[in-house]
Design a protein around this motif. Structure first.
Motif, mmCIF file in Angstrom:
data_model
loop_
_atom_site.group_PDB
_atom_site.id
_atom_site.type_symbol
_atom_site.label_atom_id
_atom_site.label_comp_id
_atom_site.label_asym_id
_atom_site.label_seq_id
_atom_site.Cartn_x
_atom_site.Cartn_y
_atom_site.Cartn_z
ATOM 1 N N THR A 55 0.825 -1.212 0.000
ATOM 2 C CA THR A 55 0.000 0.000 0.000
ATOM 3 C C THR A 55 0.860 1.263 0.000
ATOM 4 O OG1 THR A 55 -0.221 -0.195 2.411
ATOM 5 C CG2 THR A 55 -2.013 -1.063 1.068
ATOM 6 N N ILE A 72 -9.069 8.736 -2.039
ATOM 7 C CA ILE A 72 -8.641 7.731 -1.062
ATOM 8 C C ILE A 72 -8.918 8.212 0.359
ATOM 9 C CG2 ILE A 72 -6.612 6.595 -0.057
ATOM 10 C CD1 ILE A 72 -5.477 6.392 -2.896
ATOM 11 N N SER A 73 -8.675 9.497 0.608
ATOM 12 C CA SER A 73 -8.928 10.045 1.943
ATOM 13 C C SER A 73 -10.412 9.977 2.286
ATOM 14 C CB SER A 73 -8.431 11.490 2.013
ATOM 15 O OG SER A 73 -8.517 11.989 3.333
ATOM 16 N N ALA A 75 -12.540 7.809 0.994
ATOM 17 C CA ALA A 75 -12.822 6.388 1.199
ATOM 18 C C ALA A 75 -12.369 5.954 2.595
ATOM 19 C CB ALA A 75 -12.122 5.549 0.134
ATOM 20 N N GLY A 76 -11.211 6.469 3.014
ATOM 21 C CA GLY A 76 -10.736 6.175 4.361
ATOM 22 C C GLY A 76 -11.676 6.713 5.418
ATOM 23 N N PHE A 79 -14.546 4.366 5.673
ATOM 24 C CA PHE A 79 -14.173 3.140 6.375
ATOM 25 C C PHE A 79 -14.099 3.384 7.882
ATOM 26 C CE2 PHE A 79 -10.785 0.117 7.817
ATOM 27 C CZ PHE A 79 -11.534 -1.047 7.677
ATOM 28 N N LEU A 120 -8.238 -2.977 3.575
ATOM 29 C CA LEU A 120 -8.999 -1.734 3.505
ATOM 30 C C LEU A 120 -8.386 -0.664 4.397
ATOM 31 C CD1 LEU A 120 -12.651 -3.116 3.531
ATOM 32 C CD2 LEU A 120 -11.522 -1.933 1.644
ATOM 33 N N LEU A 123 -4.925 0.563 2.910
ATOM 34 C CA LEU A 123 -5.046 1.275 1.650
ATOM 35 C C LEU A 123 -5.688 2.642 1.836
ATOM 36 C CD1 LEU A 123 -4.723 1.316 -1.422
ATOM 37 C CD2 LEU A 123 -6.980 0.249 -1.600
ATOM 38 N N THR A 124 -6.726 2.709 2.676
ATOM 39 C CA THR A 124 -7.489 3.954 2.785
ATOM 40 C C THR A 124 -7.130 4.818 3.987
ATOM 41 O OG1 THR A 124 -9.285 2.884 4.029
ATOM 42 C CG2 THR A 124 -9.447 2.869 1.624
ATOM 43 N N GLY A 197 -9.849 15.040 2.428
ATOM 44 C CA GLY A 197 -10.171 14.588 1.076
ATOM 45 C C GLY A 197 -10.792 15.672 0.230
#
Length: 206
Positions: A55, A72-73, A75-76, A79, A120, A123-124, A197
């Motif tokens: 990652t 990505i931020s 998506a993080g 999560f 997950l 990565l995020t 993000g």
């Protein structure tokens, strides 16, 4: 210090949250004693290094692409928000339900490696935080990773020790309150990730 606090918060939250590895920790503790539970608790130390390296490599290739990093931020944030909401909803765990067959360290490693959560998370959430921390030096990145795994593994070991002494803890009010407090803190962190993000996407003022 910021990296240390983030590592501890995310590590403790992941360590206390119900999931495949925690279920194995409890099952092994109940069936074979605290030492067996601890063996499962340390499984992430053996399985997560490749995930971290991959990652970080992926994000290093995207370092100049703010739009992708912004996505990505976000998506993080989603999560982490999901983790927080799940923590708020937990009513406790019934040790009698942890009835999986006897497991070993190898089985614990497989359970962790085959779970989508580590992938997950790194990565995020984990890799972006580590990459940003590296801008302040390798020491900051190391603090985040070490504090995260110390808190993650330490929390599961603590639960193994407590389970070995009192099964009622997992179904009790204290465990629920700990998870709910951690859930609220994760939700706050999720909104900070959303802000980062959207700033990268140029959708809100910096």
């Amino acid at each position: 210090m910021h990296d240390l606090i983030l590592g501890i918060l995310l590590g403790v939250s992941a360590g206390f949250a119900p999931g495949p590895v925690l279920t194995l920790v409890i099952s092994e503790t109940l069936r074979h004693g605290v030492r067996s539970g601890i063996r499962v608790a340390i499984a992430p130390l053996f399985t997560d290094l490749p995930i971290i390296l991959v990652t970080l490599l992926v994000l290093s290739r995207l370092s100049g692409l703010d739009a992708i990093l912004g996505g990505i931020s976000i998506a993080g944030g989603l999560f982490v928000l999901w983790m927080g909401v799940e923590s708020l909803r937990v009513e406790g765990m019934d040790p009698q339900q942890a009835s999986t067959p006897p497991q070993s360290l190898i089985k614990g490693m497989l359970a962790n490696a085959l779970s989508p959560h580590p992938y997950l998370f790194w990565l995020t959430v984990g890799a972006p935080i580590t990459t940003e921390a590296m801008q302040s030096g390798i020491g900051a990145a190391a603090r985040f990773i070490v504090s995260f795994y110390a808190a993650l593994v330490g929390s599961k070991i603590l639960l193994a020790l407590i389970t070995g002494r009192s099964r009622a803890f997992l179904a009790g009010r204290l465990y629920r309150n700990i998870l709910r407090l951690l859930g609220l803190m994760l939700i706050l962190l999720a909104f900070l990730l959303f802000q980062d993000g959207f700033e990268r996407l140029g959708a809100c003022p910096t």
